[in-house]
Scaffold this active site. Structure first.
Site, PDB file in Angstrom:
ATOM      1  N   TRP A  23     -44.049  48.430   5.023  1.00  0.00           N
ATOM      2  CA  TRP A  23     -44.162  49.615   4.165  1.00  0.00           C
ATOM      3  C   TRP A  23     -44.663  50.826   4.946  1.00  0.00           C
ATOM      4  O   TRP A  23     -44.894  51.878   4.382  1.00  0.00           O
ATOM      5  CB  TRP A  23     -45.084  49.341   2.982  1.00  0.00           C
ATOM      6  CG  TRP A  23     -46.353  48.675   3.390  1.00  0.00           C
ATOM      7  CD1 TRP A  23     -47.472  49.288   3.862  1.00  0.00           C
ATOM      8  CD2 TRP A  23     -46.628  47.278   3.381  1.00  0.00           C
ATOM      9  NE1 TRP A  23     -48.433  48.355   4.162  1.00  0.00           N
ATOM     10  CE2 TRP A  23     -47.937  47.106   3.868  1.00  0.00           C
ATOM     11  CE3 TRP A  23     -45.884  46.133   3.034  1.00  0.00           C
ATOM     12  CZ2 TRP A  23     -48.516  45.844   4.006  1.00  0.00           C
ATOM     13  CZ3 TRP A  23     -46.469  44.894   3.168  1.00  0.00           C
ATOM     14  CH2 TRP A  23     -47.764  44.760   3.646  1.00  0.00           C
ATOM     15  N   ARG A  24     -44.832  50.662   6.251  1.00  0.00           N
ATOM     16  CA  ARG A  24     -45.300  51.764   7.082  1.00  0.00           C
ATOM     17  C   ARG A  24     -44.155  52.761   7.260  1.00  0.00           C
ATOM     18  O   ARG A  24     -42.998  52.361   7.375  1.00  0.00           O
ATOM     19  CB  ARG A  24     -45.705  51.177   8.434  1.00  0.00           C
ATOM     20  CG  ARG A  24     -46.662  51.987   9.209  1.00  0.00           C
ATOM     21  CD  ARG A  24     -48.010  52.144   8.566  1.00  0.00           C
ATOM     22  NE  ARG A  24     -49.003  51.231   9.055  1.00  0.00           N
ATOM     23  CZ  ARG A  24     -50.135  50.974   8.407  1.00  0.00           C
ATOM     24  NH1 ARG A  24     -50.384  51.524   7.251  1.00  0.00           N
ATOM     25  NH2 ARG A  24     -51.010  50.155   8.906  1.00  0.00           N
ATOM     26  N   GLU A  36     -48.847  48.801  -2.405  1.00  0.00           N
ATOM     27  CA  GLU A  36     -50.260  49.028  -2.733  1.00  0.00           C
ATOM     28  C   GLU A  36     -50.756  48.020  -3.768  1.00  0.00           C
ATOM     29  O   GLU A  36     -51.876  47.540  -3.685  1.00  0.00           O
ATOM     30  CB  GLU A  36     -50.483  50.460  -3.246  1.00  0.00           C
ATOM     31  CG  GLU A  36     -50.342  51.537  -2.180  1.00  0.00           C
ATOM     32  CD  GLU A  36     -51.400  51.443  -1.086  1.00  0.00           C
ATOM     33  OE1 GLU A  36     -52.429  50.772  -1.281  1.00  0.00           O
ATOM     34  OE2 GLU A  36     -51.190  52.029  -0.005  1.00  0.00           O
ATOM     35  N   GLN A  41     -56.411  42.915  -3.491  1.00  0.00           N
ATOM     36  CA  GLN A  41     -56.878  41.514  -3.594  1.00  0.00           C
ATOM     37  C   GLN A  41     -56.031  40.540  -2.768  1.00  0.00           C
ATOM     38  O   GLN A  41     -56.114  39.342  -2.992  1.00  0.00           O
ATOM     39  CB  GLN A  41     -56.862  40.993  -5.039  1.00  0.00           C
ATOM     40  CG  GLN A  41     -57.206  41.978  -6.109  1.00  0.00           C
ATOM     41  CD  GLN A  41     -58.668  42.229  -6.223  1.00  0.00           C
ATOM     42  OE1 GLN A  41     -59.457  41.569  -5.576  1.00  0.00           O
ATOM     43  NE2 GLN A  41     -59.064  43.202  -7.009  1.00  0.00           N
ATOM     44  N   TYR A 119     -57.324  54.940  -6.940  1.00  0.00           N
ATOM     45  CA  TYR A 119     -56.969  54.692  -5.545  1.00  0.00           C
ATOM     46  C   TYR A 119     -55.442  54.668  -5.362  1.00  0.00           C
ATOM     47  O   TYR A 119     -54.882  55.354  -4.504  1.00  0.00           O
ATOM     48  CB  TYR A 119     -57.577  53.365  -5.048  1.00  0.00           C
ATOM     49  CG  TYR A 119     -56.904  52.912  -3.789  1.00  0.00           C
ATOM     50  CD1 TYR A 119     -57.224  53.513  -2.571  1.00  0.00           C
ATOM     51  CD2 TYR A 119     -55.884  51.966  -3.812  1.00  0.00           C
ATOM     52  CE1 TYR A 119     -56.557  53.165  -1.404  1.00  0.00           C
ATOM     53  CE2 TYR A 119     -55.212  51.612  -2.661  1.00  0.00           C
ATOM     54  CZ  TYR A 119     -55.556  52.212  -1.473  1.00  0.00           C
ATOM     55  OH  TYR A 119     -54.888  51.888  -0.331  1.00  0.00           O
ATOM     56  N   ASP A 137     -60.929  53.281  -1.513  1.00  0.00           N
ATOM     57  CA  ASP A 137     -60.959  51.852  -1.857  1.00  0.00           C
ATOM     58  C   ASP A 137     -62.080  51.195  -1.052  1.00  0.00           C
ATOM     59  O   ASP A 137     -62.873  51.884  -0.403  1.00  0.00           O
ATOM     60  CB  ASP A 137     -59.603  51.190  -1.579  1.00  0.00           C
ATOM     61  CG  ASP A 137     -59.362  50.950  -0.098  1.00  0.00           C
ATOM     62  OD1 ASP A 137     -60.030  51.607   0.737  1.00  0.00           O
ATOM     63  OD2 ASP A 137     -58.527  50.098   0.234  1.00  0.00           O
ATOM     64  N   CYS A 201     -64.096  52.543  18.439  1.00  0.00           N
ATOM     65  CA  CYS A 201     -63.875  53.434  17.297  1.00  0.00           C
ATOM     66  C   CYS A 201     -63.701  54.892  17.728  1.00  0.00           C
ATOM     67  O   CYS A 201     -64.541  55.436  18.443  1.00  0.00           O
ATOM     68  CB  CYS A 201     -65.045  53.315  16.324  1.00  0.00           C
ATOM     69  SG  CYS A 201     -64.821  54.356  14.870  1.00  0.00           S
ATOM     70  N   CYS A 207     -70.130  59.439  14.050  1.00  0.00           N
ATOM     71  CA  CYS A 207     -70.589  58.498  13.021  1.00  0.00           C
ATOM     72  C   CYS A 207     -72.112  58.514  12.895  1.00  0.00           C
ATOM     73  O   CYS A 207     -72.836  58.122  13.811  1.00  0.00           O
ATOM     74  CB  CYS A 207     -70.090  57.096  13.359  1.00  0.00           C
ATOM     75  SG  CYS A 207     -70.625  55.861  12.161  1.00  0.00           S
TER      76      CYS A 207
HETATM   77  S1  SF4 Z   1     -69.661  52.097  11.984  1.00  0.00           S
HETATM   78 FE1  SF4 Z   1     -69.021  54.159  12.588  1.00  0.00          FE
HETATM   79  S2  SF4 Z   1     -68.614  53.977  14.774  1.00  0.00           S
HETATM   80 FE2  SF4 Z   1     -68.730  51.913  13.979  1.00  0.00          FE
HETATM   81  S3  SF4 Z   1     -66.618  51.392  13.511  1.00  0.00           S
HETATM   82 FE3  SF4 Z   1     -67.482  52.200  11.633  1.00  0.00          FE
HETATM   83  S4  SF4 Z   1     -67.006  54.383  11.650  1.00  0.00           S
HETATM   84 FE4  SF4 Z   1     -66.709  53.620  13.720  1.00  0.00          FE
END
Ligand code: SF4
Length: 354
Positions: A23-24, A36, A41, A119, A137, A201, A207
């Site tokens: 579905w991408r 979706e 679930q 959602y 979600d 990440c 973050c």
């Molecule tokens: S906690 Fe923050 S840095 Fe770690 S994976 Fe999740 S969004 Fe990324």
């Protein structure tokens, strides 16, 4: 249009790391909708084969609307949460009746369809119609709660609005569908519930929880819902080559699926003889031979634990097969009916059908 640095990093990462899923890169709202709903679930790996089968059987809204509920539920068998299939079917009929079979193109219209919540409406509106509405979600709650150190317990109306508005601040208005999918994908592949892979990440430097060393505190959840235990006694009534089954109409679980006639007890310690006495009395059977009593089968649902026993009853040859709501079918035709996973598992494991 200038976008936030966090969003830029997220979308760039998505472009290079997204999984290749059927579905991408699809923007047909019907297909986005089906994917979706299946993925609610359900794990992606399990959902793929169901998605293909569903789209093959019902390639568009009109074919889904024209199907019978038994056909739709049979295709859904094994996925669980059958209200999803019933709602899909109902909503397809709504689209045919109200929009001539053309999928509605505004968020406000989409969310009025049966079974479509905030959602899913946001996912369809953003992916198929480029409307800048954030999807929120479980995965997205987790990512955003860590990204912005949001301490509000998730899953309430208040927290939904909070997370929605926070996401609205950074959504890429020119590519909202990509933005929403990128957040979902980051939650699925990197920002895991346990042990997020922060080292990989793209949002690490943005973050808040990562920088504060407080990842394990997010997301904040309310106390768990208690699991309810239930005790089911299924009676497989055998009359020559026929067996009795019924369509479940109760509104709690498995509505519209087929099952053996049963009684339920609220107690764990109902003696099996008493269960048999109660059942045979309720269906006016005076004479039956108990052929077999199964061990207990346990089946876990989100908020319920079902303990089930299957009791095979041989009915006398001359017996009139008439019990309200029960249909009599050839044993070998049982697999043509949509069954709850618990019953499907029992009949296969026990060798009752091949
Ligand atoms: S906690 Fe923050 S840095 Fe770690 S994976 Fe999740 S969004 Fe990324």
């Amino acid at each position: 249009m200038k976008i936030n640095k966090t969003t830029e990093a997220l979308i760039e990462w998505y472009g290079m790391n997204k999984r290749d899923l059927p579905w991408r890169d699809v923007d047909d709202p019907y297909k986005v909708w089906i994917s979706e709903i299946i993925l609610q679930q359900t794990r992606v790996n399990q959902g793929i084969s169901y998605y293909y089968r569903f789209i093959e059987a019902f390639p568009n809204v009109n074919s889904l609307a024209a199907a019978t509920s038994d056909q739709v539920l049979k295709l859904w068998q094994g996925l669980g949460y059958y209200s999803r299939a019933r709602n899909l079917h109902h909503a397809a009929k709504q689209i045919v009746a109200s929009y001539g079979g053309v999928f509605p193109s505004t968020y406000d219209e989409i969310i009025k369809l049966k079974g479509i919540g905030q959602y899913t409406a946001a996912a369809i509106a953003s992916i198929s119609f480029n409307i800048a509405v954030p999807a929120v979600d479980g995965n997205i709650y987790r990512v955003l709660s860590r990204l912005f150190s949001i301490a509000e317990p998730i899953g309430t109306n208040t927290s939904y609005k909070l997370f929605f508005n926070r996401s609205l601040e950074i959504i890429d208005k020119s590519r909202p569908g990509i933005y929403n999918q990128a957040l979902m994908e980051l939650g699925a592949l990197v920002c895991h519930p346990q042990m997020p892979a922060c080292i990989d990440c793209p949002l690490q430097m943005h973050c808040s929880a990562y920088n504060d060393g407080t990842i394990t505190l997010f997301p904040v959840k309310n106390a768990k819902v208690k699991v309810q235990e239930r005790f089911f006694y299924y009676f497989i009534m055998i009359h020559g080559s026929k067996i009795g089954i019924r369509k479940r109409n109760e509104n709690d679980i498995w509505k519209g699926l087929y099952e053996f006639p049963m009684i339920e007890s609220s107690k764990a310690d109902l003696h099996i003889d008493e269960a048999i006495r109660l059942f045979t009395h309720s269906v006016n059977i005076d004479e039956a031979t108990i052929q077999y009593i199964s061990d207990e089968y346990r089946h876990k649902l989100t908020h319920r634990l079902i303990n089930a026993r299957f009791i095979h009853l041989l009915l006398p040859i001359g017996w009139q097969c008439s019990i309200d709501g029960v249909i009599w079918i050839n044993r070998n035709d049982l697999s043509n009916y949509a069954l709850p996973r618990l019953i499907d598992r029992y009949v296969k494991e026990s060798g009752f059908i091949d």
